[in-house]
Enzyme design. Structure first.
Site, PDB file in Angstrom:
ATOM      1  N   ARG A 110      30.691  50.653  47.334  1.00 42.67           N
ATOM      2  CA  ARG A 110      30.439  50.739  45.903  1.00 42.67           C
ATOM      3  C   ARG A 110      28.951  50.766  45.627  1.00 42.67           C
ATOM      4  NH1 ARG A 110      32.870  46.306  41.775  1.00 42.67           N
ATOM      5  NH2 ARG A 110      31.412  44.976  42.907  1.00 42.67           N
ATOM      6  N   THR A 114      25.901  52.116  39.850  1.00 45.61           N
ATOM      7  CA  THR A 114      26.911  52.828  39.050  1.00 45.61           C
ATOM      8  C   THR A 114      28.307  52.215  39.179  1.00 45.61           C
ATOM      9  OG1 THR A 114      27.479  54.355  40.851  1.00 45.61           O
ATOM     10  CG2 THR A 114      25.640  54.961  39.431  1.00 45.61           C
ATOM     11  N   ASP A 206      34.381  37.623  46.816  1.00 48.61           N
ATOM     12  CA  ASP A 206      34.377  38.883  47.547  1.00 48.61           C
ATOM     13  C   ASP A 206      35.375  38.781  48.698  1.00 48.61           C
ATOM     14  OD1 ASP A 206      33.535  40.774  49.758  1.00 48.61           O
ATOM     15  OD2 ASP A 206      32.108  41.390  48.212  1.00 48.61           O
ATOM     16  N   ASP A 209      33.952  39.492  52.297  1.00 48.30           N
ATOM     17  CA  ASP A 209      33.108  38.411  52.811  1.00 48.30           C
ATOM     18  C   ASP A 209      33.943  37.201  53.221  1.00 48.30           C
ATOM     19  OD1 ASP A 209      30.738  39.779  52.546  1.00 48.30           O
ATOM     20  OD2 ASP A 209      30.233  38.928  50.597  1.00 48.30           O
TER      21      ASP A 209
END
Length: 215
Positions: A110, A114, A206, A209
């Site tokens: 990602r 944006t 996340d 992670d």
């Protein structure tokens, strides 16, 4: 603001075991090894729902006592497509349940500015047109990565696609269902929404992670 209405194409698996394990998964105190185990267990439960409509055929077998008519899977074979890297955290559990499935991978990251996906890797079975396809990623946040991955598998020939995730946000659900209204979504929960950084709230952090201990 218009209240979010869950589309009929989205199934939230709210079994008590799923809800219990999701509570443990969300907890910031849950260590990496347990997080990984919980994600694998949840993927098994999600796969039951995602494969609910697989075709069956009747075959003759012999039990230790007598012959009988039994059921076995028939028709198209499955392909699981993992969105790297976090998708691999739930892929293994799904393969435990359907070990004969083929596996494809879509590498996406990602863009931090944006929030749009950038594809860096794509490897899919050659006969995807003959297979039902289940695309997997732990999180459906903005929905952009899911849409991009499904774009790729459809371009490769997939006709029947299901998207499986542990957790979704309303924004991601709306993005995916608008882009691919024919795709069924199976998830454990739909949370409140996204924050300014595109993270699901309350969420679980996340997923990549926490799965791989890189937080």
């Amino acid at each position: 603001m218009t209240a979010f209405v869950l589309p009929s194409s989205v199934t939230v698996v709210d079994h008590p075991l799923v809800r219990h394990k999701m509570g443990l998964l969300r907890d910031v105190r849950t260590p990496t090894a347990l997080f990984r185990l919980l994600a694998r267990e949840l993927s098994l439960l999600l796969t039951y729902e995602a494969t609910r409509n697989l075709a069956l055929e009747t075959v003759e077998i012999d039990t230790p006592l007598e012959p009988m008519q039994a059921e076995r899977l028939s028709g198209k074979k499955l392909c699981f497509v993992s969105i790297l890297r976090a998708g691999n955290g739930i892929l293994d559990g799904m393969l435990d349940l359907v070990p004969s499935a083929r596996v494809g991978h879509v590498g996406l990251f990602r863009d931090p500015q944006t929030l749009r996906p950038v594809e860096y890797y794509l490897k899919l079975p050659d006969d995807l047109v003959n297979r039902d396809c289940i695309v997997v990623d732990p999180m459906l946040a903005t929905g952009h990565s899911a849409v991009a991955a499904i774009d790729s598998v459809k371009k490769a020939g997939a006709k029947n696609v299901v998207f499986v995730c542990l957790l979704a946000a309303p924004e991601g659900v709306e993005c995916l269902t608008q882009a691919h209204p024919d795709v069924k979504v199976v998830t454990c929960a739909v949370d409140r929404g996204l924050d300014d950084h595109g993270y699901i709230r309350p969420g679980l952090g996340d997923a990549g992670d926490r799965l791989f201990g890189t937080k």
